[in-house]
Write a protein that holds these residues in place. Structure first.
Motif, PDB file in Angstrom:
ATOM      1  N   ILE A  64       1.488  -0.800  -2.438  1.00 25.03           N
ATOM      2  CA  ILE A  64       0.425  -1.075  -3.251  1.00 25.03           C
ATOM      3  C   ILE A  64      -0.495  -0.087  -3.444  1.00 25.03           C
ATOM      4  N   GLY A  65      -0.275   1.046  -2.596  1.00 25.40           N
ATOM      5  CA  GLY A  65      -1.073   2.220  -2.775  1.00 25.40           C
ATOM      6  C   GLY A  65      -2.388   2.253  -1.949  1.00 25.40           C
ATOM      7  N   MET A  66      -2.504   1.220  -0.946  1.00 25.97           N
ATOM      8  CA  MET A  66      -3.677   1.296  -0.011  1.00 25.97           C
ATOM      9  C   MET A  66      -3.664   2.213   0.930  1.00 25.97           C
ATOM     10  N   GLN A  67      -4.638   2.647   1.538  1.00 28.91           N
ATOM     11  CA  GLN A  67      -4.656   3.959   2.584  1.00 28.91           C
ATOM     12  C   GLN A  67      -4.265   3.267   3.937  1.00 28.91           C
ATOM     13  N   ASN A 141      -0.084   6.630  -7.819  1.00 29.76           N
ATOM     14  CA  ASN A 141       1.307   6.719  -7.983  1.00 29.76           C
ATOM     15  C   ASN A 141       2.071   5.685  -7.091  1.00 29.76           C
ATOM     16  N   ALA A 142       1.230   4.510  -6.965  1.00 33.04           N
ATOM     17  CA  ALA A 142       1.839   3.382  -6.048  1.00 33.04           C
ATOM     18  C   ALA A 142       3.098   2.802  -6.547  1.00 33.04           C
ATOM     19  N   ILE A 143       3.965   2.270  -5.851  1.00 36.81           N
ATOM     20  CA  ILE A 143       5.192   1.661  -6.448  1.00 36.81           C
ATOM     21  C   ILE A 143       4.812   0.498  -7.395  1.00 36.81           C
ATOM     22  N   ILE A 144       3.870  -0.377  -6.630  1.00 37.66           N
ATOM     23  CA  ILE A 144       3.582  -1.628  -7.347  1.00 37.66           C
ATOM     24  C   ILE A 144       2.212  -1.648  -7.577  1.00 37.66           C
ATOM     25  N   LYS A 145       1.871  -1.670  -8.903  1.00 33.31           N
ATOM     26  CA  LYS A 145       0.542  -1.721  -9.714  1.00 33.31           C
ATOM     27  C   LYS A 145       0.115  -2.969  -9.997  1.00 33.31           C
ATOM     28  N   VAL A 146      -1.168  -3.474  -9.835  1.00 33.01           N
ATOM     29  CA  VAL A 146      -1.446  -4.941 -10.216  1.00 33.01           C
ATOM     30  C   VAL A 146      -2.710  -4.720 -10.939  1.00 33.01           C
ATOM     31  N   GLY A 151      -7.387  -5.720 -17.445  1.00 36.76           N
ATOM     32  CA  GLY A 151      -6.809  -4.436 -17.457  1.00 36.76           C
ATOM     33  C   GLY A 151      -7.244  -3.348 -16.371  1.00 36.76           C
ATOM     34  N   THR A 152      -8.336  -3.753 -15.380  1.00 33.05           N
ATOM     35  CA  THR A 152      -8.829  -3.120 -14.488  1.00 33.05           C
ATOM     36  C   THR A 152      -7.791  -3.387 -13.221  1.00 33.05           C
ATOM     37  N   PRO A 153      -7.932  -2.068 -12.454  1.00 35.44           N
ATOM     38  CA  PRO A 153      -7.142  -2.347 -11.079  1.00 35.44           C
ATOM     39  C   PRO A 153      -7.448  -3.640 -10.012  1.00 35.44           C
ATOM     40  N   PHE A 154      -6.594  -4.156  -9.916  1.00 37.86           N
ATOM     41  CA  PHE A 154      -6.584  -5.340  -8.918  1.00 37.86           C
ATOM     42  C   PHE A 154      -7.314  -4.741  -7.581  1.00 37.86           C
ATOM     43  N   SER A 155      -8.117  -5.484  -6.869  1.00 42.91           N
ATOM     44  CA  SER A 155      -8.877  -5.039  -5.508  1.00 42.91           C
ATOM     45  C   SER A 155      -8.316  -5.790  -4.356  1.00 42.91           C
ATOM     46  N   TYR A 156      -7.916  -4.983  -3.415  1.00 38.82           N
ATOM     47  CA  TYR A 156      -7.269  -5.909  -2.421  1.00 38.82           C
ATOM     48  C   TYR A 156      -8.265  -5.975  -1.342  1.00 38.82           C
ATOM     49  N   LYS A 157      -9.516  -5.943  -1.466  1.00 36.80           N
ATOM     50  CA  LYS A 157     -10.503  -5.648  -0.399  1.00 36.80           C
ATOM     51  C   LYS A 157     -10.671  -6.992   0.298  1.00 36.80           C
ATOM     52  N   PRO A 158     -10.494  -7.063   1.545  1.00 35.99           N
ATOM     53  CA  PRO A 158     -10.386  -8.593   2.591  1.00 35.99           C
ATOM     54  C   PRO A 158     -11.848  -8.930   2.423  1.00 35.99           C
ATOM     55  N   PRO A 159     -12.316 -10.412   2.605  1.00 37.73           N
ATOM     56  CA  PRO A 159     -13.413 -10.665   2.524  1.00 37.73           C
ATOM     57  C   PRO A 159     -14.091 -10.291   3.803  1.00 37.73           C
ATOM     58  N   LEU A 160     -15.667 -10.066   3.572  1.00 35.69           N
ATOM     59  CA  LEU A 160     -16.523  -9.668   4.777  1.00 35.69           C
ATOM     60  C   LEU A 160     -16.527 -10.817   5.883  1.00 35.69           C
ATOM     61  N   LEU A 167      -2.950 -11.744  -3.839  1.00 35.20           N
ATOM     62  CA  LEU A 167      -1.418 -12.010  -4.304  1.00 35.20           C
ATOM     63  C   LEU A 167      -0.895 -13.060  -3.396  1.00 35.20           C
ATOM     64  N   ASN A 168       0.185 -12.869  -2.784  1.00 31.76           N
ATOM     65  CA  ASN A 168       0.806 -14.115  -2.090  1.00 31.76           C
ATOM     66  C   ASN A 168       0.359 -14.281  -0.508  1.00 31.76           C
ATOM     67  N   PHE A 169      -0.846 -13.417  -0.193  1.00 28.93           N
ATOM     68  CA  PHE A 169      -1.074 -13.326   1.044  1.00 28.93           C
ATOM     69  C   PHE A 169      -2.679 -14.083   1.202  1.00 28.93           C
TER      70      PHE A 169
END
Length: 202
Positions: A64-67, A141-146, A151-160, A167-169
């Protein structure tokens, strides 16, 4: 005043537990990982729940292109935070000892608590900023783009703190054992101030 000072010393000393136990915990739950994935956030680095958790998290994030998760030498916080926490613990113990022998008043307990609270808030702000960058600064260039519905990029930021479905997590963040001891220690220093105030008033 000796009772208040003793409480102050104990409360300050509890900060040293952060050199043994994790400050924070981030856990990931998903059907394909029945035992979950997760990491312990220590003052000086990250540690997986199991030997391969960090590797598995990085593997998932790659799609998903995360660091990749930072190594200890890649974040200045892992070098500075141990110094700050160790210094504040020693300072608090010294303040408590000086109060015990009558060299300073109980007001110094409050001064220490205010300084520790400010440093704690700054630390949480910095931690949240890192998680925001970690979850939002994605490889184009990530394989999966959500994307979001707009239309803005999805944020995968975990909660503080708390949980969030990503997604499914389900990502869950909560204080580790060291973070709990830190909270108890700061609460005890406030109790020390109140006891000192009451003793001085008498």
């Amino acid at each position: 005043m000796k009772t208040a000072s003793t409480i102050m010393i104990i409360g300050s000393a509890l900060l040293l537990s952060l050199f043994i136990y994790p400050l924070w915990v981030v856990e990931l739950e998903a059907p394909q990982y029945p035992d979950g994935l997760g990491m312990f956030i220590h003052l000086n680095g990250l540690q997986g729940f199991t030997e391969f958790d960090l590797q598995n998290i990085d593997g998932l994030n790659h799609y998903i292109g995360m660091q990749t998760l930072p190594k200890a030498h890649e974040m200045w916080e892992f070098s500075v935070f141990p110094i700050v926490v160790g210094g504040m613990a020693i300072l608090g113990i010294i303040v408590g000892f000086l109060g015990f022998i009558g060299k300073i008043s109980h007001n110094w307990f409050l001064y220490w608590l205010i300084l520790m609270t400010v440093l704690g808030v700054l630390g949480m702000f910095d931690f949240n900023a890192w998680m925001t960058d970690y979850g939002s600064n994605l490889d184009p260039n990530a394989i999966i783009k959500v994307t979001e519905p707009d239309g803005t990029p999805f944020s995968y930021k975990p909660p503080l703190l708390g949980s969030r479905d990503i997604l499914n997590f389900t990502a869950i963040s909560y204080p580790g054992t060291g973070g709990i001891f830190l909270t108890i220690g700061m609460f005890l220093t406030f109790i020390a101030y109140l006891v000192g105030f009451k003793t001085n008033k008498k």
